[in-house]
Design a protein around this motif. Structure first.
Motif, PDB file in Angstrom:
ATOM      1  N   SER A   1      18.897  20.328  41.473  1.00 11.52           N
ATOM      2  CA  SER A   1      17.444  20.527  41.596  1.00 11.52           C
ATOM      3  C   SER A   1      16.718  19.222  41.883  1.00 11.52           C
ATOM      4  O   SER A   1      17.205  18.141  41.582  1.00 11.52           O
ATOM      5  CB  SER A   1      16.883  21.066  40.277  1.00 11.52           C
ATOM      6  OG  SER A   1      17.423  22.315  39.988  1.00 11.52           O
ATOM      7  N   TRP A   2      15.513  19.375  42.382  1.00  9.78           N
ATOM      8  CA  TRP A   2      14.538  18.299  42.349  1.00  9.78           C
ATOM      9  C   TRP A   2      13.982  18.244  40.928  1.00  9.78           C
ATOM     10  O   TRP A   2      14.165  19.190  40.145  1.00  9.78           O
ATOM     11  CB  TRP A   2      13.391  18.600  43.316  1.00  9.78           C
ATOM     12  CG  TRP A   2      13.770  18.502  44.758  1.00  9.78           C
ATOM     13  CD1 TRP A   2      14.506  19.412  45.468  1.00  9.78           C
ATOM     14  CD2 TRP A   2      13.438  17.457  45.671  1.00  9.78           C
ATOM     15  NE1 TRP A   2      14.650  18.997  46.763  1.00  9.78           N
ATOM     16  CE2 TRP A   2      13.995  17.797  46.918  1.00  9.78           C
ATOM     17  CE3 TRP A   2      12.717  16.268  45.561  1.00  9.78           C
ATOM     18  CZ2 TRP A   2      13.859  16.984  48.044  1.00  9.78           C
ATOM     19  CZ3 TRP A   2      12.578  15.462  46.683  1.00  9.78           C
ATOM     20  CH2 TRP A   2      13.143  15.808  47.910  1.00  9.78           C
ATOM     21  N   CYS A   3      13.321  17.150  40.600  1.00  5.62           N
ATOM     22  CA  CYS A   3      12.782  17.041  39.243  1.00  5.62           C
ATOM     23  C   CYS A   3      11.470  16.258  39.255  1.00  5.62           C
ATOM     24  O   CYS A   3      11.334  15.270  39.992  1.00  5.62           O
ATOM     25  CB  CYS A   3      13.792  16.319  38.355  1.00  5.62           C
ATOM     26  SG  CYS A   3      13.214  16.062  36.660  1.00  5.62           S
TER      27      CYS A   3
ATOM     28  N   ASP B   1       9.010  25.806  40.608  1.00  4.50           N
ATOM     29  CA  ASP B   1      10.227  26.614  40.787  1.00  4.50           C
ATOM     30  C   ASP B   1      10.451  26.944  42.264  1.00  4.50           C
ATOM     31  O   ASP B   1      11.572  26.855  42.768  1.00  4.50           O
ATOM     32  CB  ASP B   1      10.125  27.943  40.012  1.00  4.50           C
ATOM     33  CG  ASP B   1      10.192  27.752  38.499  1.00  4.50           C
ATOM     34  OD1 ASP B   1      10.633  26.678  38.046  1.00  4.50           O
ATOM     35  OD2 ASP B   1       9.791  28.689  37.775  1.00  4.50           O
TER      36      ASP B   1
ATOM     37  N   ASN C   1      12.233  24.430  44.060  1.00  2.88           N
ATOM     38  CA  ASN C   1      13.507  24.035  43.430  1.00  2.88           C
ATOM     39  C   ASN C   1      13.361  22.751  42.605  1.00  2.88           C
ATOM     40  O   ASN C   1      14.231  21.890  42.591  1.00  2.88           O
ATOM     41  CB  ASN C   1      14.614  23.872  44.488  1.00  2.88           C
ATOM     42  CG  ASN C   1      15.981  23.615  43.873  1.00  2.88           C
ATOM     43  OD1 ASN C   1      16.283  24.082  42.771  1.00  2.88           O
ATOM     44  ND2 ASN C   1      16.811  22.836  44.564  1.00  2.88           N
ATOM     45  N   ALA C   2      12.210  22.624  41.924  1.00  3.67           N
ATOM     46  CA  ALA C   2      11.943  21.412  41.133  1.00  3.67           C
ATOM     47  C   ALA C   2      11.797  21.764  39.650  1.00  3.67           C
ATOM     48  O   ALA C   2      11.017  22.660  39.299  1.00  3.67           O
ATOM     49  CB  ALA C   2      10.673  20.731  41.642  1.00  3.67           C
ATOM     50  N   LYS C   3      12.542  21.056  38.816  1.00  7.01           N
ATOM     51  CA  LYS C   3      12.426  21.233  37.363  1.00  7.01           C
ATOM     52  C   LYS C   3      11.392  20.259  36.809  1.00  7.01           C
ATOM     53  O   LYS C   3      11.269  19.139  37.306  1.00  7.01           O
ATOM     54  CB  LYS C   3      13.781  20.940  36.697  1.00  7.01           C
ATOM     55  CG  LYS C   3      14.857  21.959  37.044  1.00  7.01           C
ATOM     56  CD  LYS C   3      16.160  21.649  36.317  1.00  7.01           C
ATOM     57  CE  LYS C   3      17.155  22.782  36.503  1.00  7.01           C
ATOM     58  NZ  LYS C   3      18.458  22.504  35.856  1.00  7.01           N
TER      59      LYS C   3
ATOM     60  N   PRO D   1      17.642  15.949  44.673  1.00  6.56           N
ATOM     61  CA  PRO D   1      18.926  16.521  44.210  1.00  6.56           C
ATOM     62  C   PRO D   1      20.088  15.516  44.228  1.00  6.56           C
ATOM     63  O   PRO D   1      21.114  15.755  43.597  1.00  6.56           O
ATOM     64  CB  PRO D   1      19.171  17.681  45.182  1.00  6.56           C
ATOM     65  CG  PRO D   1      17.801  18.054  45.672  1.00  6.56           C
ATOM     66  CD  PRO D   1      17.044  16.752  45.752  1.00  6.56           C
TER      67      PRO D   1
END
Ligand code: BEZ
Length: 223
Positions: free
Chosen positions: A37-39, A67, A70-72, A136
């Protein structure tokens, strides 16, 4: 090394340092938790404070937007997990949300120092408002630092995430004040006519040889 804190200064492109964290969602290894994921990793100065309460509430309300990209989300302050858990009850009540991302308990400031989140001449104990966007591949792609009394704009953090992901996917950059759906600029390194036609089928407008606008490629993640 940073002379004040004896911790390494981080830069864009560096691998985000790994650590084991105690969080409101259990203990885990940061890199393992990141997966592919991205964060968005952000610090706040203190639990049970007004600006921080609005920020954490806003982040929770926008979580579905992160979300989609794709980022937490993960937050940190130099307090205990039990303090965070008590405070989350207030955040959920006041901000009408359900905070559903981890907050790290960093009572000994280890992670805060690892990431340079304590700026001793601003405050030698508490973290300032730092934001890291991590990709990622675990690379730091954006760093932002706000003072304690200034709440961050989480729409701006989403905007930067969109811009970085757009640049990664299509050979474009984003001009000043760009927002989703607006024209982008073509990277100056692309000059070959055939490549321009292939990469930018919607066409482009040349203002100067180094300033060429093209409609935003791809689809809009906010839809
Ligand atoms: C706040 O979150 O309201 C805050 C925290 C530290 C200093 C100033 C404001």
């Amino acid at each position: 090394m940073n002379a004040d804190t004896q911790t390494p200064s981080l830069h864009l492109g560096d691998i985000a340092p790994d650590f084991v964290a105690d969080t409101t969602e259990g203990k885990f290894d940061f890199h393992e938790w990141l997966g592919n994921s991205w964060c968005v990793f952000f610090s706040h100065p203190k639990d049970f404070t007004p600006v921080c309460t609005t920020e954490l509430g806003m982040a929770a309300r926008l979580k579905t937007e992160f979300d989609k990209r794709n980022a937490k989300l993960i937050a940190l302050s130099v307090e205990s997990v039990s303090s965070h858990k008590e405070w989350i009850k207030d955040i959920n009540e006041i901000q009408r949300t359900n905070l559903n991302f981890p907050i790290i308990g960093d009572e000994n400031s280890y992670i805060a120092h690892l990431y340079g989140m304590i700026h001793p001449r601003a405050n030698d104990t508490f973290t300032v408002r730092t934001v890291f966007i991590i990709d990622p591949n675990k690379k730091i792609r954006m760093m932002m630092t706000y003072p304690a009394a200034t709440g961050r704009n989480f729409d701006e953090i989403l905007r930067v995430l969109d811009a970085i992901q757009l640049t990664d996917q299509y050979s474009v950059a984003t001009p000043a004040n760009w927002n989703q759906g607006q024209d982008c600029v073509i990277l100056p390194s692309i000059t070959d006519a055939a490549t321009l036609t292939k990469l930018f089928p919607k066409g482009y407008r040349e203002v100067k040889p180094y300033l060429r606008f093209t409609p935003q490629p791809g689809s809009n993640p906010s839809k």
